[in-house]
Design a protein around this motif. Structure first.
Motif, mmCIF file in Angstrom:
data_model
loop_
_atom_site.group_PDB
_atom_site.id
_atom_site.type_symbol
_atom_site.label_atom_id
_atom_site.label_comp_id
_atom_site.label_asym_id
_atom_site.label_seq_id
_atom_site.Cartn_x
_atom_site.Cartn_y
_atom_site.Cartn_z
ATOM 1 N N ARG A 1 0.843 -1.193 0.000
ATOM 2 C CA ARG A 1 0.000 0.000 0.000
ATOM 3 C C ARG A 1 0.885 1.252 0.000
ATOM 4 O O ARG A 1 1.926 1.294 0.649
ATOM 5 C CB ARG A 1 -0.930 0.024 1.212
ATOM 6 C CG ARG A 1 -2.111 -0.947 1.095
ATOM 7 C CD ARG A 1 -3.246 -0.506 2.012
ATOM 8 N NE ARG A 1 -3.697 0.853 1.753
ATOM 9 C CZ ARG A 1 -4.539 1.209 0.765
ATOM 10 N NH1 ARG A 1 -5.034 0.270 -0.047
ATOM 11 N NH2 ARG A 1 -4.886 2.474 0.603
ATOM 12 N N SER A 2 0.457 2.264 -0.721
ATOM 13 C CA SER A 2 1.220 3.506 -0.792
ATOM 14 C C SER A 2 1.332 4.181 0.563
ATOM 15 O O SER A 2 2.319 4.870 0.848
ATOM 16 C CB SER A 2 0.564 4.483 -1.786
ATOM 17 O OG SER A 2 0.467 3.905 -3.065
ATOM 18 N N ASP A 3 0.302 3.984 1.418
ATOM 19 C CA ASP A 3 0.319 4.613 2.733
ATOM 20 C C ASP A 3 1.006 3.754 3.789
ATOM 21 O O ASP A 3 1.023 4.096 4.968
ATOM 22 C CB ASP A 3 -1.106 4.957 3.182
ATOM 23 C CG ASP A 3 -2.025 3.727 3.232
ATOM 24 O OD1 ASP A 3 -1.513 2.593 3.136
ATOM 25 O OD2 ASP A 3 -3.257 3.907 3.360
ATOM 26 N N ALA B 1 1.307 0.569 -4.395
ATOM 27 C CA ALA B 1 2.617 0.874 -5.002
ATOM 28 C C ALA B 1 3.325 -0.441 -5.280
ATOM 29 O O ALA B 1 3.038 -1.466 -4.657
ATOM 30 C CB ALA B 1 3.448 1.739 -4.068
#
Length: 719
Positions: free
Chosen positions: A77-79, A162
């Motif tokens: 995950r991007s976060d 990502a």
């Protein structure tokens, strides 16, 4: 012989140049293509277990995945949060999209719950590519990686996910531009350094450009000759060493040309005309250059005895390059310089004047007065540095030595943070029986492997069509290229597999980690064979040059001490100061090549000059002083240029090239400024006439009588 060669070349310069150019053109135009490899396992002999396991896999699983390289699409995950069920579904759709795209060379693209980390931070899409490392396959695989990245980026756009692709070929794609820039930078730095230093020495742009022009031509011819010989003897070359070969040609080629130019300037100062000066130069320096080249070629050729065939092929490749350079240095270069005459030093007129007594006169006089003190001091420096070699540790992690700011490097870090590092290159255990295997016994064996130290995952066994071979894929918790993983597979894990194999079967451990374990063993074997043989050959060449037995013994000891001191200095910097776990496993062989072999050049040039001064009628101590005075500047200039060309490799982001650059540079400087300029002359002065036993190499030539009571602060003659 060299007087005859010098006369022939100088009297017929245009014929010499024409013949050289025609031969070069024919070789370059009709040369076949060089065959190169990058796969380290491909260079191992068949008797090693990792190779035997690979061969068994090809026979038992002809359509299996043993020929597949596993590239990993690492999704997170991007976060930085955990992957939800929807995220996992999106990752599955992405895998199907990659598979459906039918990208050339992509044999499979798949994901599963097994590729999801326990902390749900990372999930992998495994992409299978052919694991061939020939140039054609590598190029197609790299193109496939680029397309996989494009499809993945398109699929994950706006999803909050990502990704990064990690693996051998992904790393090659990421480092390609960096490597090209580095190679260009190294080449530029090398050329600028050579031109700048020769400009300082001779103050002439013509003298500075001469080595560059000649070496560019020689490199083309050397590559062509290498290609012909490679095809004739079915040799494959490791393309990872291409940069080193270019640097060697620039370094050693400049050395030989400098040897000639220094002596040519010396003879012009003595009043000889341009042709006589060159004939005398070839006659006086030719034997030293020939012996130096012979020692280097012998040391390189000895690498054919290496069991690790990457070095076995590198040896002839380097030997060919040096041989072509040697021939050029005693034919093409004298022909060109004899035509240019004094113009080779234009516009400077400094060549006409004998320089005032300077540093090398002082060093020579000091050694001549106190040879024992010099020998002890220089010897202690070498011994102190050599002690560091005892701490040497080999490192096989190529990816850790690459730039860490690329996509593949970052993806690898994400993978290793959440999943067993061994996923990128699993270890494979093969169980072979004489007939169908007992599956319950194989399952029990599999359970035993799962409990082994350092094992993260064990996949269910796969069976060959005739059920006589089982393949068990083992994922290590450790980085598969780390020293810990290699030590584990080489020792405890292999022992466990061998000892617990089902009754009536044979267990073999394969995979990249196992291959590195075998490379470790073969490297140790190669060093124990290659160095003694090389030392013997170099000793024979020195004995033939000097017509003596004593001097070659301490010269060889000096070079061995210089080699060990170089390795120790490199260990001190990278393992001690920088704190690296180890140095690239090829480093001892590389240092052997350039310090043991090329370092002998300077010893030969110096000892030949010491003998020449003795033949002029000087006593041993005075001969040492004059030898250093006259040969010292040549050795120093050649050493600085050669060390500088290798030091340019430290500009590379690849740690292997940086280690080689520093190691060889410091080794060459030790060879030039400690061994050749101090240790060898002082020992020779102490040994006196005994150094030339049983011959009379130092006997004064007819008509040369010992000068009476020479004071050490007197510069009595210009030649």
């Amino acid at each position: 012989m060299f007087g005859w060669l010098g006369r022939g070349v100088v009297r017929h310069p245009w014929w010499t140049i024409g013949a050289w150019l025609v031969a070069a053109a024919v070789l370059v135009v009709f040369a076949p293509k060089l065959t190169t490899k990058s796969d380290q396992q491909a260079f191992l002999p068949k008797k090693y277990e990792s190779v035997a396991a690979s061969n068994l896999a090809e026979k038992a699983f002809p359509s299996g995945d043993q020929k597949v390289d596993r590239e990993m699409v690492v999704v997170k995950r991007s976060d930085g949060g955990t992957l939800s069920a929807a995220d996992q579904q999106k990752i599955g759709q992405t895998a199907k999209a990659i598979q459906a795209k039918a990208i050339p060379n992509v044999q499979m693209a798949a994901t599963s719950p097994q590729t999801l980390s326990q902390n749900h931070k990372v999930q992998l899409i495994v992409v299978g590519l052919p694991n061939g490392f020939d140039t054609k396959t590598q190029k197609k695989n790299e193109d496939a990686i680029k397309q996989v990245r494009a499809v993945t980026a398109d699929q994950l756009k706006g999803s909050g996910l990502a990704y990064g692709v990690a693996g051998n070929f992904a790393s090659s794609v990421d480092n390609e531009k960096s490597s090209q820039r580095t190679l260009a930078l190294i080449g530029l730095a090398t050329v600028v350094l050579i031109i700048a230093l020769i400009l300082i020495i001779f103050r002439s742009p013509i003298a500075a450009l001469l080595p560059i022009i000649v070496i560019v031509l020689v490199s083309q011819v050397a590559n062509a000759v290498t290609a012909f010989i490679g095809k004739a003897f079915d040799l494959s070359f490791d393309d990872g060493f291409s940069t080193i070969i270019v640097v060697v040609l620039y370094g050693i080629g400049t050395d030989y040309i400098l040897f000639l130019l220094f002596r040519y300037r010396e003879r012009l100062r003595a009043g000889e005309d341009k042709k006589t000066a060159m004939i005398t130069s070839v006659e006086r320096v030719g034997e030293a250059i020939a012996s130096a080249a012979g020692a280097v070629i012998a040391a390189f050729i000895v690498l054919v005895l290496a069991s690790f065939k990457a070095f076995g092929a590198l040896g002839p490749q380097l030997a060919i390059a040096v041989a072509v350079m040697f021939i050029t240095a005693l034919t093409l270069v004298p022909a060109i310089v004899s035509l240019l005459g004094r113009f080779v030093f234009w516009p400077s007129k400094a060549w006409k004047k004998e320089p005032k007594p300077g540093l090398w006169v002082k060093i020579g006089n000091s050694v001549g007065r106190r040879p024992a003190v010099t020998a002890i001091a220089s010897g202690l420096v070498l011994v102190a540095l050599a002690a560091g070699a005892l701490a040497f540790k080999a490192d096989y992690d190529f990816q850790a030595g690459s730039p860490q700011n690329t996509e593949s490097a970052k993806a690898m870090k994400d993978l290793q943070a959440s999943l067993p590092s061994g996923l990128t290159s699993p270890t494979e255990v093969y169980v072979q029986g004489s007939g169908p295997l007992d599956k319950s016994a194989v399952q029990k064996f599999q359970q035993t492997l799962a409990t082994a130290k350092g094992v993260g995952q064990v996949a269910p066994a796969q069976y060959s069509p005739d059920q006589s071979v089982a393949k068990i894929t083992v994922v290590l918790k450790l980085n598969p290229s780390s020293n810990e993983a290699i030590s584990l597979v080489k020792g405890p894990f292999r022992d466990l597999a061998h000892q617990n194999a089902p009754p009536g079967t044979k267990a073999m451990v394969g995979g990249m980690t196992a291959a590195y374990a075998d490379i470790n063993e073969v490297n140790n074997r190669d060093l124990s064979v290659i160095i003694p043989v090389a030392v013997l050959l170099i000793g024979i060449i020195l004995a033939l040059l000097l017509r003596a037995l004593v001097a070659p013994i301490y010269l060889v000891i000096a070079v061995l001490l210089g080699f060990t001191a170089t390795l120790g200095a490199t260990v001190a910097l990278f393992q001690g100061i920088e704190g690296k776990e180890g140095l690239m496993f090829q480093l001892p062989i590389i240092l052997y090549l350039f310090v043991l072999a090329i370092g002998t050049d300077y010893n030969i040039l110096m000892i030949a000059r010491l003998r020449e001064e003795s033949r002029e009628g000087h006593d041993p101590r005075r001969a040492a002083a004059l030898g250093i005075q006259h040969a010292g500047p040549t050795v120093a200039a050649a050493g600085v240029i050669l060390a500088g060309t290798f030091a340019a490799l430290t500009l590379s982001p690849q740690s292997m090239l940086a280690e080689i650059g520093f190691g060889v540079a410091i080794g060459i400087l030790l060879s030039a400024f400690v061994m050749s300029a101090l240790f060898v002359p002082s020992i020779t002065a102490l040994m006196g006439h005994k150094a030339w036993w049983p011959g009379h190499g130092d006997a004064a030539r007819k008509g040369n009588q010992p000068p009476a009571a020479e004071p050490y602060d007197l510069v009595d003659r210009p030649v």
